[in-house]
Design a protein around this motif. Sequence first.
Motif, PDB file in Angstrom:
ATOM      1  N   ARG A   1       0.574  -1.493  -0.227  1.00  0.00           N
ATOM      2  CA  ARG A   1      -0.009   0.066   0.256  1.00  0.00           C
ATOM      3  C   ARG A   1       1.048   1.488   0.374  1.00  0.00           C
ATOM      4  O   ARG A   1       0.362   1.973  -0.976  1.00  0.00           O
ATOM      5  N   ALA A   2       1.967   1.678   0.130  1.00  0.00           N
ATOM      6  CA  ALA A   2       2.698   2.724   0.565  1.00  0.00           C
ATOM      7  C   ALA A   2       3.350   1.929  -0.381  1.00  0.00           C
ATOM      8  O   ALA A   2       3.675   3.569  -1.066  1.00  0.00           O
ATOM      9  N   ALA A   3       3.828   1.241  -0.992  1.00  0.00           N
ATOM     10  CA  ALA A   3       5.179   1.239  -2.133  1.00  0.00           C
ATOM     11  C   ALA A   3       4.299   2.070  -3.553  1.00  0.00           C
ATOM     12  O   ALA A   3       4.412   2.928  -4.476  1.00  0.00           O
TER      13      ALA A   3
ATOM     14  N   LEU B   1       2.003   4.663  -3.767  1.00  0.00           N
ATOM     15  CA  LEU B   1       1.539   5.296  -3.208  1.00  0.00           C
ATOM     16  C   LEU B   1       3.087   6.324  -3.734  1.00  0.00           C
ATOM     17  O   LEU B   1       3.048   7.360  -4.039  1.00  0.00           O
ATOM     18  N   VAL B   2       3.593   5.452  -4.265  1.00  0.00           N
ATOM     19  CA  VAL B   2       5.129   6.017  -4.312  1.00  0.00           C
ATOM     20  C   VAL B   2       5.160   7.085  -5.611  1.00  0.00           C
ATOM     21  O   VAL B   2       5.305   8.362  -5.389  1.00  0.00           O
ATOM     22  N   PRO B   3       4.397   6.702  -7.115  1.00  0.00           N
ATOM     23  CA  PRO B   3       4.097   7.843  -8.056  1.00  0.00           C
ATOM     24  C   PRO B   3       3.588   8.946  -7.271  1.00  0.00           C
ATOM     25  O   PRO B   3       3.724  10.703  -8.201  1.00  0.00           O
ATOM     26  N   TRP B   4       2.564   9.306  -6.597  1.00  0.00           N
ATOM     27  CA  TRP B   4       1.880   9.926  -6.380  1.00  0.00           C
ATOM     28  C   TRP B   4       2.683  11.158  -5.462  1.00  0.00           C
ATOM     29  O   TRP B   4       2.334  11.904  -5.553  1.00  0.00           O
ATOM     30  N   ALA B   5       3.344  10.458  -4.956  1.00  0.00           N
ATOM     31  CA  ALA B   5       4.335  10.922  -3.596  1.00  0.00           C
ATOM     32  C   ALA B   5       5.295  12.487  -4.673  1.00  0.00           C
ATOM     33  O   ALA B   5       5.599  12.989  -3.884  1.00  0.00           O
ATOM     34  N   ILE B   6       5.495  11.583  -5.156  1.00  0.00           N
ATOM     35  CA  ILE B   6       6.879  12.080  -6.408  1.00  0.00           C
ATOM     36  C   ILE B   6       6.351  13.826  -6.955  1.00  0.00           C
ATOM     37  O   ILE B   6       5.527  13.747  -7.455  1.00  0.00           O
TER      38      ILE B   6
ATOM     39  N   SER C   1       9.080  14.042 -11.429  1.00  0.00           N
ATOM     40  CA  SER C   1       8.942  12.647 -12.466  1.00  0.00           C
ATOM     41  C   SER C   1       8.730  12.665 -14.256  1.00  0.00           C
ATOM     42  O   SER C   1       8.862  12.454 -14.037  1.00  0.00           O
TER      43      SER C   1
ATOM     44  N   LYS D   1       1.323   8.303 -12.605  1.00  0.00           N
ATOM     45  CA  LYS D   1       0.983   9.250 -10.993  1.00  0.00           C
ATOM     46  C   LYS D   1       0.492   9.713 -10.641  1.00  0.00           C
ATOM     47  O   LYS D   1       0.343   8.941  -9.102  1.00  0.00           O
TER      48      LYS D   1
ATOM     49  N   PRO E   1      -2.834   6.406  -8.331  1.00  0.00           N
ATOM     50  CA  PRO E   1      -2.570   5.320  -6.897  1.00  0.00           C
ATOM     51  C   PRO E   1      -3.659   5.986  -5.674  1.00  0.00           C
ATOM     52  O   PRO E   1      -4.425   5.878  -5.559  1.00  0.00           O
TER      53      PRO E   1
END
Lengths: 325, 426
Positions: free
Chosen positions: A137-139, A141-146, A151, A200, A203
Amino acid sequence: MTAETSFSQAPPPEATRRSRLTAQRIRSAWIFLTPMMLALALVAGWPLFRNIYFSFTDASLTNLGAAQWIGFDNYYSKITLPSGREITSGLLVDPEWWRAVGNTLRFAFLSVGFETVFGLIVALVLNAEFKGRALVRAAVLVPWAIPTIVSAKIWAWMLNDQFGVINDVFLKLGLISEKVAWTASPDTAMTAVLIVDIWKTTPFMALLILAGLQMVPKDIYEAAKIDGVHPVKQFFKITLPLIWPAVMVAVIFRLLDALRIFDLIYVLTPNNAQTRTMSVAVRENLFDFDNFAYGSAQATMLFFIIALITILYITLGRVRFDGGK
Amino acid sequence: MNFRAAFAAPSLAALVAGGVLTATPVLAADISMVLGSVGQDAAFMAKEVKLFEEATGHKVTIVPMPASTTDQFGQYRLWLAQGKNDIDVYQTDVIWAPQLADQFLDLSEAAKDVVGAHFPAIIESQTVGGKLVALPIFTDAPGLYYRTDLLEKYGEQPPKTWDELAATAKKIVEGERAAGHKDMWGFVWQGASYEGLTCNALEWVKSSGGGQIVEADGTISINNPEAAGALDRARGWIVDGITPPGVLSYQEEEARGVWQLGNSVFMRNWPYAYGLGSSDDSAVKGKFAAIPLPSVEGQASAATLGGWNLAVSRHSRVQEPATELVLFLTSPEAQKRRAIENSQFPTVMALYDDAELAEKQPVTIMWKDILTNAVPRPSAPTKLKYNEVSSRFWNAAHSVLSGQKTGAAALEELETTLARLQGRGW
């Protein structure tokens, strides 16, 4: 009418007390709301008003103070050239602008459509019980967090025709026979932008839909299982109707976001007519060209187009922001 | 914010180096300058600025900006319109003077002793209504880079016309690819939708006898068969496999990337690529030369006049030290160092007869031919609307290059758009 008047003239004690309470509540509601409304008027209302005002002037960025009122000329006007030919000009007859509107709508509907479908799939997977679920679940979200700029730059390099990793991999796999200029070619530029945006923001959709999924009571599925309902039927008859309100709200968030897309396109395919959106056109006129007033007219139009789409979506889709209660 | 007035203790270096300027303690100021950087510009400027700091005791902060001149302009225009005083010195493109004139100081008084040394045409391009908006730091005109080793291997001469260029490129590309060099291309240039494409396309059009988009008297001349043919010819390079399709997104650095890895026979680029191509890690070191760009038979070669200038913001709170910095960086000594170390060409005429420069950077003298053929972009006649004119032009060129329109159709449309833009007058 008369009955009402007499009613208010001689109200029963019970009602007086209630209305006094209501009045008090309304008063405190106003007290609590006022600061926020003032802040909104200051940071949103005033700029919006200024923007609409400038769209009716001949303002130039270097000298905003000298703006003169010119009425609807930025939107539509007829001018006679020195050669004697009469031409129409203005936003309403500007093909570049309508092309940008078309690009924006195409981008918004395609990206939100794909993101909804993929987001739903990801949410269903993440909703299942499996080992390491928290980590996945955390992983996800990574694209959204960059940050988008970062990106977009990463993707710009990956999509580069000569040095990009994507062409290299595709060539080695034999998927393409020669290097493709993804962001430059008019056939692939929009696709490239869509791919990056979907990567992006899926997520984000997944997260909102997952929240909806977790509200669905588990006992319905147990009952369905006992009755021998096929899982596919379970999804369409139970899951989808129950999470639908959440999906509709998620879609409108994304739609509003997609309609004002700027950063991704500005970095990935700058000045490309195939992907130029409304926001990109507005910025260009406001700052690059000496067209502050015309850019303001475009920004005003952008505001009304987005407002119109939102109103249509909410009424036609019967969106309920209280989660369908 | 950026003004820190303090009496700097005169360091030994300042005393020695500043002997000419002043030997007394100076009022030190913090100066900020923006610099759009291509290649090793930033590193070179840092060295120059250090010399200035040692000589005067002022402190200079370089704020790096994106390489694309279009991106820089949008940002600068916004900052200047806001009256931002964080930036004192701006490095400005040769085409910006008419558009930003109101925001910069008039340097004619401060530079009255030195303007005479520069090319008059360049000083004129930076003078708007009698006001000297900026001082030139270097001048620029692109040339045709070619691989001497490959041309020799295939027994070809450096091309004089576009047709010769295409034929030579095709022959070498086919030969090299057959020999296993799969990434080989014939001719790379700048085809992304940005100011650089306007420069490239203007060269094709002008060298084919198709005029300069908007002529000096303000007439829109772009819709003619020669210009349409020039754009169609460039499209042909992509179709024929001489130019990579990705050129539609190339700016200077992407083109140089392909070239410097040894993957192209020809390249159209600015002089900065000469120094970098001769560096030790370059695959083409010692294997290339540069000549004026080709033209159509019977027409003169055309190179877009480029070049950069330094201007002092009207909003600066350290105008005098900032002007001092501008004079320092545009001085003949600084321009000579720049020519030798960064292969960017002086605007000071006398340097073209300088023996040391001729010896250390012979390309400068070679380039003199290219510079004399330089063609200005129509920034003077179109005034404040230049950016929009340029954008319409590069979009039209891009639509031809990507095969969406023919040259004739695109230029007919462009003519109408420009007429609408011109309205009652530029």
